[in-house]
Motif scaffolding. Sequence first.
Motif, PDB file in Angstrom:
ATOM      1  N   LEU A 186     -11.036  17.059   3.951  1.00 34.53           N
ATOM      2  CA  LEU A 186     -10.270  16.822   2.894  1.00 34.53           C
ATOM      3  C   LEU A 186     -10.336  15.273   2.812  1.00 34.53           C
ATOM      4  N   ASN A 187     -10.646  14.504   1.688  1.00 36.18           N
ATOM      5  CA  ASN A 187     -11.051  13.155   1.469  1.00 36.18           C
ATOM      6  C   ASN A 187     -10.287  12.614   0.348  1.00 36.18           C
ATOM      7  N   GLY A 188      -9.519  11.373   0.350  1.00 36.61           N
ATOM      8  CA  GLY A 188      -9.011  10.984  -0.716  1.00 36.61           C
ATOM      9  C   GLY A 188      -8.301   9.757  -0.569  1.00 36.61           C
ATOM     10  N   VAL A 189      -7.083   9.262  -1.172  1.00 36.80           N
ATOM     11  CA  VAL A 189      -6.514   7.894  -1.013  1.00 36.80           C
ATOM     12  C   VAL A 189      -5.029   7.943  -0.852  1.00 36.80           C
ATOM     13  N   ALA A 190      -4.741   6.859  -0.614  1.00 40.09           N
ATOM     14  CA  ALA A 190      -3.229   6.914  -0.083  1.00 40.09           C
ATOM     15  C   ALA A 190      -2.712   5.548  -0.467  1.00 40.09           C
ATOM     16  N   ILE A 191      -1.155   5.481  -0.902  1.00 43.07           N
ATOM     17  CA  ILE A 191      -0.507   4.101  -1.026  1.00 43.07           C
ATOM     18  C   ILE A 191       0.607   4.266  -0.035  1.00 43.07           C
ATOM     19  N   GLY A 192       1.011   3.251   0.362  1.00 46.65           N
ATOM     20  CA  GLY A 192       2.091   3.147   1.459  1.00 46.65           C
ATOM     21  C   GLY A 192       2.700   1.848   1.459  1.00 46.65           C
ATOM     22  N   LEU A 193       4.054   1.845   1.692  1.00 45.26           N
ATOM     23  CA  LEU A 193       5.265   0.731   1.857  1.00 45.26           C
ATOM     24  C   LEU A 193       5.825   0.941   3.364  1.00 45.26           C
ATOM     25  N   SER A 194       5.452  -0.134   4.047  1.00 51.18           N
ATOM     26  CA  SER A 194       6.074  -0.059   5.337  1.00 51.18           C
ATOM     27  C   SER A 194       6.611  -1.678   5.621  1.00 51.18           C
ATOM     28  N   SER A 195       7.166  -1.639   6.914  1.00 51.09           N
ATOM     29  CA  SER A 195       7.524  -3.074   7.373  1.00 51.09           C
ATOM     30  C   SER A 195       6.231  -3.504   8.037  1.00 51.09           C
ATOM     31  N   SER A 196       6.116  -4.944   8.138  1.00 53.39           N
ATOM     32  CA  SER A 196       4.846  -5.729   8.806  1.00 53.39           C
ATOM     33  C   SER A 196       4.311  -4.708   9.898  1.00 53.39           C
ATOM     34  N   PRO A 197       2.996  -4.556   9.899  1.00 56.28           N
ATOM     35  CA  PRO A 197       2.589  -3.826  11.185  1.00 56.28           C
ATOM     36  C   PRO A 197       2.586  -4.851  12.477  1.00 56.28           C
ATOM     37  N   ASP A 198       2.628  -6.018  12.266  1.00 61.76           N
ATOM     38  CA  ASP A 198       2.735  -7.100  13.380  1.00 61.76           C
ATOM     39  C   ASP A 198       3.865  -6.947  14.256  1.00 61.76           C
ATOM     40  N   HIS A 199       4.939  -6.044  14.037  1.00 66.20           N
ATOM     41  CA  HIS A 199       6.113  -5.744  14.814  1.00 66.20           C
ATOM     42  C   HIS A 199       6.614  -4.237  14.562  1.00 66.20           C
ATOM     43  N   HIS A 200       7.732  -3.925  15.158  1.00 72.70           N
ATOM     44  CA  HIS A 200       8.022  -2.590  14.979  1.00 72.70           C
ATOM     45  C   HIS A 200       8.619  -2.449  13.735  1.00 72.70           C
ATOM     46  N   GLY A 201       8.674  -1.263  13.267  1.00 68.69           N
ATOM     47  CA  GLY A 201       9.341  -0.618  11.949  1.00 68.69           C
ATOM     48  C   GLY A 201       9.158   0.279  11.343  1.00 68.69           C
ATOM     49  N   PHE A 202       9.268   0.975  10.233  1.00 71.04           N
ATOM     50  CA  PHE A 202       8.901   2.122   9.351  1.00 71.04           C
ATOM     51  C   PHE A 202       8.190   1.842   8.475  1.00 71.04           C
ATOM     52  N   TRP A 203       7.560   3.327   8.159  1.00 69.83           N
ATOM     53  CA  TRP A 203       6.447   3.410   6.972  1.00 69.83           C
ATOM     54  C   TRP A 203       6.925   4.356   6.149  1.00 69.83           C
ATOM     55  N   SER A 204       6.332   4.645   4.894  1.00 66.09           N
ATOM     56  CA  SER A 204       6.132   5.723   3.976  1.00 66.09           C
ATOM     57  C   SER A 204       4.991   5.697   3.443  1.00 66.09           C
TER      58      SER A 204
END
Length: 204
Positions: free
Chosen positions: A52-70
């Motif tokens: 399976l190949n495709g694209v994704a868009i996401g919104l998250s906390s900055s990846p340089d510290h702990h946090g959440f993503w969607s």
Amino acid sequence: MEPQAVKTETGYQYQQKPSYPVQKQIQNRNKSLSIEYTAQKGKFENDIDADLNGVAIGLSSSPDHHGFWSKFEYLKNNDYDADYYELSIGAHYNFIYVNNFYLTGTAGLGFGWAKVDGFDNSSFFTVPLGLEAGFNFTPSLSLFGGVGYKWAWDVSSSTKCNDGTTSNSTGSGACSWHDGVNSSTYTIGDFDGVTYKAGLRYNF
């Protein structure tokens, strides 16, 4: 930058304050918007392998510290004329952040649905795990890549009963308390496999 007064042998002189390094500026940015190429080496029931190949868009906390993503994903397989969509959320844990390089671990839960030629529409509960490595070449922009693994369990209703209810059971006894079987669906079944991604982040 505002000038800073510095005392010298001949009196006070004004100098420009040094600008913050890129790493410090990025740490002051708490959110991240991403766009990525994504893929999965899918292993399906009956020993069927399908990429399976495709694209994704996401919104998250900055990846340089702990946090959440969607994230929202769209993937496709041309061999089976398959379209797959998934919405997932989770948490990420930063292991390393040095000299603008970061390494982050991710874990989450998701819900996916698929349309495949010759099958009824299928729904899935998913568990994605992964590692992401990236480099912040400006305070606002990061390049990243990652690898992981994802499990997807088919949660589609497989049988429709005559009274309108649905059941995940199959066979003649699946609707014994609901006026008998009306119709059965033909869904994809569970799958899992290694995942890959590469993309760009905008940190703000």
